[in-house]
Design a protein around this motif. Structure first.
Motif, mmCIF file in Angstrom:
data_model
loop_
_atom_site.group_PDB
_atom_site.id
_atom_site.type_symbol
_atom_site.label_atom_id
_atom_site.label_comp_id
_atom_site.label_asym_id
_atom_site.label_seq_id
_atom_site.Cartn_x
_atom_site.Cartn_y
_atom_site.Cartn_z
ATOM 1 N N ASP A 553 1.050 -1.199 0.145
ATOM 2 C CA ASP A 553 0.114 0.050 0.270
ATOM 3 C C ASP A 553 0.742 1.092 -0.072
ATOM 4 N N LYS A 554 0.958 1.763 -1.070
ATOM 5 C CA LYS A 554 1.930 2.968 -1.148
ATOM 6 C C LYS A 554 1.801 4.204 -0.350
ATOM 7 N N VAL A 555 2.631 4.608 -0.122
ATOM 8 C CA VAL A 555 2.637 6.172 0.780
ATOM 9 C C VAL A 555 2.153 7.285 -0.410
ATOM 10 N N LYS A 556 1.179 7.922 0.060
ATOM 11 C CA LYS A 556 1.064 9.257 -0.942
ATOM 12 C C LYS A 556 2.125 10.112 -1.227
ATOM 13 N N THR A 558 2.383 13.130 -1.380
ATOM 14 C CA THR A 558 2.154 14.397 -0.790
ATOM 15 C C THR A 558 2.412 14.268 0.881
ATOM 16 N N THR A 559 2.448 12.969 1.306
ATOM 17 C CA THR A 559 2.352 12.624 2.560
ATOM 18 C C THR A 559 3.450 13.239 3.508
ATOM 19 N N ILE A 560 4.820 12.792 3.031
ATOM 20 C CA ILE A 560 6.060 13.270 3.538
ATOM 21 C C ILE A 560 6.138 14.780 3.965
ATOM 22 N N SER A 561 5.864 15.664 2.718
ATOM 23 C CA SER A 561 6.025 17.009 2.799
ATOM 24 C C SER A 561 5.164 17.551 3.849
ATOM 25 N N ALA A 562 3.804 17.073 3.725
ATOM 26 C CA ALA A 562 2.898 17.559 4.503
ATOM 27 C C ALA A 562 3.136 17.219 5.969
ATOM 28 N N ILE A 563 3.684 16.204 6.445
ATOM 29 C CA ILE A 563 3.898 15.845 7.802
ATOM 30 C C ILE A 563 4.931 16.622 8.255
ATOM 31 N N ARG A 564 6.088 17.265 7.407
ATOM 32 C CA ARG A 564 7.124 18.224 7.886
ATOM 33 C C ARG A 564 6.483 19.389 8.095
ATOM 34 N N LYS A 565 5.496 19.924 7.456
ATOM 35 C CA LYS A 565 5.162 21.242 7.321
ATOM 36 C C LYS A 565 4.352 21.267 8.743
ATOM 37 N N LEU A 566 3.529 20.230 9.114
ATOM 38 C CA LEU A 566 2.679 20.157 10.194
ATOM 39 C C LEU A 566 3.602 19.969 11.620
ATOM 40 N N LYS A 568 6.640 21.472 11.653
ATOM 41 C CA LYS A 568 7.115 22.778 11.660
ATOM 42 C C LYS A 568 6.235 23.700 12.451
ATOM 43 N N LEU A 569 5.047 23.384 12.462
ATOM 44 C CA LEU A 569 3.991 24.102 12.980
ATOM 45 C C LEU A 569 3.793 23.725 14.627
ATOM 46 N N GLY A 570 4.780 23.011 15.037
ATOM 47 C CA GLY A 570 4.816 22.574 16.226
ATOM 48 C C GLY A 570 3.684 21.666 16.848
ATOM 49 N N ILE A 571 3.449 20.697 15.965
ATOM 50 C CA ILE A 571 2.244 19.815 15.939
ATOM 51 C C ILE A 571 2.812 18.304 16.378
ATOM 52 N N ASP A 572 2.516 17.685 17.306
ATOM 53 C CA ASP A 572 3.109 16.391 17.641
ATOM 54 C C ASP A 572 2.343 15.363 16.867
ATOM 55 N N ILE A 573 2.948 14.618 16.040
ATOM 56 C CA ILE A 573 2.218 13.510 15.219
ATOM 57 C C ILE A 573 2.287 12.113 15.722
ATOM 58 N N ILE A 587 6.249 2.119 7.876
ATOM 59 C CA ILE A 587 5.662 3.500 7.213
ATOM 60 C C ILE A 587 5.901 4.499 8.245
ATOM 61 N N ALA A 588 5.928 4.390 9.310
ATOM 62 C CA ALA A 588 6.283 5.580 10.216
ATOM 63 C C ALA A 588 7.677 6.023 10.137
ATOM 64 N N GLN A 589 8.695 5.121 9.761
ATOM 65 C CA GLN A 589 9.960 5.484 9.370
ATOM 66 C C GLN A 589 10.165 6.221 8.235
ATOM 67 N N GLN A 590 9.434 5.738 7.187
ATOM 68 C CA GLN A 590 9.403 6.245 5.752
ATOM 69 C C GLN A 590 8.953 7.725 5.665
ATOM 70 N N VAL A 591 7.826 8.214 6.398
ATOM 71 C CA VAL A 591 7.191 9.409 6.415
ATOM 72 C C VAL A 591 7.551 10.270 7.723
#
Length: 736
Positions: A553-556, A558-566, A568-573, A587-591
């Protein structure tokens, strides 16, 4: 007794305060907690001193209704009453608008140009006052009898006095003319105030009426009719008639009605509503099945172990219901302050009347009346009432343009505060369906013929992974070859004879059981792929493996860049998934997510959200499946992927039309911009009142002889509302 009941008729936070303050002193009442956003009252009372019927009667005295009965009945009654209320508000709003528009046009643009214009405006305003605005006066009167007030009181006073004063000036204009005062009428102020307040109230009620129908949709996952075996014969019975221990027949495409075990048959069942995983699960004799899941292509006979309210689906429904009723919400700032604002304005208007009556020039009673009316008109809470809903309307529209659908305005108010985001894996971080990532052939093999062989064999299989392989190979070739024999081996794969050669396609165990040789290069590659959480399918020709297929099941994109932006906003994911530990870790390591949990059940997702909330976190949950619905409902902000299930979208306050996590960043930015606009609106609304009320009361008269005309007061009131609307519209041009 300590029970929670639904309450009908509350229109603002001061209503909640009124209910609490009125009930608490009553004999037998121990404690009262009213939740305005959820329209509920939590009552603790001594049954020996006061009955629920007495409490209902007391509430009715101040204009509200408590809905009693068991949970399902009370929910139905409450829903019916709310639907009736929304219909009534819609009618009143349309009715009021139809009569208000001509009055507004006449007073603003045609003044002095139409014969008997005051009489025409009076006739047109009567339906608005006595039909559309009747509720304001009824509630205000009930409040007055119990020495309490809310926004309805101020609306009733300002519009009622403006209307009566205008009627007096229409019927008997000579009174003020004889005293050297021009007898103005304020019909347009009265009707426009009512129309604008009704508009704000209708929009709020409409938002409340959209309270998630996720529970209803979850309930629809159970079939209405099922086929059971009774006395050795197949009979069709209703879902409610199923007995524990009964044998149920499942045909291809049927929904599973109960939790149970397979007694006979083989099939694949789509369990994504529980696990979130897209690949249907193979079911054989002894396998467990769960209500709400969907049978695929095979036929099964299952033994009912848990029925009705005991099933896993029923437990999920119950938890979602609890999460929705206990969801914390922000009470609007305007409503909080209204509890103080309303009595202060009434007090100031009365004080102005007394001072003018006692100390003002002759005719003092006329000046006193004008001061009273002017203060009430200019302080009408239109700007205050419009401050929040207009900004939210524009913000919601702006979101829709960006592909962010906001169903619950509360989510838009809260999103900018998010400090923790929980992501589902399948369909949220990943694409949500198995796809062929790569096909690796042995270096000594020519793949052209083998691709046709694999396509032919896998076309015969019903397994979801086989379907993914077929879809991939069809892009390369569509040519099929004649098969001499074919056999599907449960849990392992398939065997087939093509052109007198034996081919096997399946997992590693299939190869080992048949003592198939696996070349070292392919073996090493397979190990590497498994570490990356990919499913490896082996292809053998005769007694040797000739290739492997990597499915995942491929990672989308846009996912990695979106997680980085979030981040940077100080959001814990955090990532929560029903998948296994190895896949989750990969998957967690990949993103780039540090916190993750695997093998998580739907109820556990909801509990995890609750745990974070107890730590003081503002939690957002993003998901796309039925298994995410509880967590979406429990979270402060639920975010559903547009490609997900209807139930996920109903449970969430925000839906992303593109399944792109970057839109979460935009939703947060939109929330910040909207809340900034609301605060600006409230600031200007209060500043306006702070400056205008003393002037309306006549503070400048002793200094320079200036007295604010009620007509100008009405225009100023309108301008304050227009300024709030204009400021809200600025949000349209903001960049998010």
């Amino acid at each position: 007794m300590k029970e929670q009941y639904k309450i009908v008729g509350m229109t603002c936070a001061t209503c909640a305060i009124s209910v609490e303050s009125y009930l608490k002193p009553q004999e037998g009442i121990i404690d009262v907690t009213v939740n305005y956003p959820n329209q509920t009252v939590l009552l603790e009372y001594d049954h020996s001193k006061v009955t629920l019927e007495n409490i209902q009667q007391k509430i009715k005295e101040i204009g509200y209704t408590i809905v009693v009965g068991n949970t399902q009945d009370s929910q139905k009654i409450f829903k019916k009453l709310e639907e009736n209320r929304l219909r009534s508000l819609k009618f009143k709003l349309i009715f009021s608008t139809l009569f208000s528009i001509p009055i507004f046009i006449m007073s603003m643009f045609l003044m002095g140009k139409i014969p008997y214009e005051n009489w025409i405006m009076m006739v047109l305003s009567i339906p608005v006052i006595f039909v559309s605005g009747a509720e304001f006066y009824t509630i205000a009167w009930k409040k007055l009898k119990h020495f309490s007030a809310n926004m309805d009181t101020l609306v009733a006073l300002s519009t009622g006095i403006a209307f009566l004063f205008s009627v007096f000036n229409t019927v008997y204009p000579h009174y003020f003319i004889s005293k050297g005062i021009n007898p103005h009428v304020y019909f347009e102020s009265a009707v426009i105030i009512i129309t604008l307040i009704l508009l704000g109230r209708f929009l709020e009620e409409k938002a409340k009426s959209k309270t998630s129908s996720a529970i209803k949709k979850l309930m629809s996952l159970t079939p209405k009719k099922v086929t059971a075996i009774r006395n050795g014969e197949e009979v069709i019975i209703s879902y409610d008639e199923i007995l524990k221990g009964e044998l149920i027949i499942l045909k291809p495409g049927d929904k599973v009605p109960v939790d149970g075990k397979v007694k006979k048959g083989n099939s694949f069942i789509d369990e994504s509503m529980i696990s979130g995983e897209p690949i249907p699960v193979k079911k054989i004799k002894g396998s467990k099945v769960f209500a709400g899941t969907i049978n695929q292509k095979g036929a099964l006979r299952i033994l009912a172990d848990k029925i009705g309210n005991d099933t896993l689906l029923s437990q999920i429904i119950k938890l979602v219901e609890q999460a929705q009723s206990s969801k914390p919400t922000i009470q609007k700032m305007a409503d909080k302050i209204a509890g103080i604002f309303v009595p202060v304005v009434i007090g100031l208007s009365v004080l102005a009347f007394i001072i003018w009556y006692l100390l003002g020039p002759e005719p003092s009673s006329t000046y006193a009346t004008l001061a009273l009316i002017t203060v009430l008109i200019i302080a009408c809470p239109c700007a205050l009432g419009l401050a929040t809903p207009t900004a939210l309307m524009v913000g919601i529209g702006k979101g829709a343009e960006q592909g962010i659908l906001i169903k619950d305005a509360q989510s838009l108010e809260t999103a900018y505060k998010i400090d923790t985001l929980i992501l589902d894996k399948t369909g949220t971080i990943t694409e949500g369906k198995p796809q062929v990532i790569d096909i690796i052939w042995d270096k000594n093999i020519v793949s052209t013929t083998l691709e046709k062989v694999v396509l032919t064999i896998e076309s015969q299989s019903e397994h979801p992974i086989a379907e993914a392989i077929v879809q991939h190979l069809k892009k390369i070739t569509t040519e099929l070859i004649a098969i001499q024999s074919f056999q599907s081996i449960t849990g392992l794969g398939t065997e087939a004879t093509v052109n007198n050669k034996r081919y096997r396609i399946g997992n590693e165990n299939l190869m080992l059981q048949n003592k198939i040789n696996i070349p070292n290069t392919l073996q090493q590659k397979a190990k590497s792929l498994k570490l990356e959480a990919k499913t490896v399918v082996y292809i053998s020709e005769q007694d040797s493996v000739v290739g492997i297929i990597a499915v995942a099941d491929k990672v989308k994109e846009t996912t990695i860049s979106a997680i980085r932006k979030l981040q940077k906003l100080g959001i814990d994911i955090h990532m929560l998934t029903g998948d296994n530990e190895q896949t989750a870790k990969a998957i967690a390591q990949q993103v780039g997510i540090k916190h993750f949990q695997a093998n998580v059940m739907p109820s556990e997702k909801g509990k995890f959200v609750e745990q974070l909330q107890k730590q003081g976190k503002i939690v957002a949950m993003a998901g796309d499946g039925i298994n995410d619905s509880l967590a979406l409902a429990q979270a402060d902000v639920g975010i559903a992927m547009g490609s997900g299930t209807d139930i996920a979208m109903e449970s969430a306050g925000i839906t992303l039309m593109q399944s792109n996590l970057k839109l979460i960043v935009k939703a947060i930015q939109l929330s910040k911009a909207t809340m900034k606009t609301i605060k600006q609106n409230l600031f200007w609304a209060f500043i306006y009142n702070l400056i205008a009320i003393p002037i309306a009361a006549g503070m400048l008269y002793p200094i320079n002889g200036f007295l604010l005309n009620p007509m100008i007061a009405g225009a100023a009131m309108s301008m304050s509302s227009i300024s709030v609307l204009a400021n809200s519209l600025r949000l349209k041009n903001s960049t998010i």
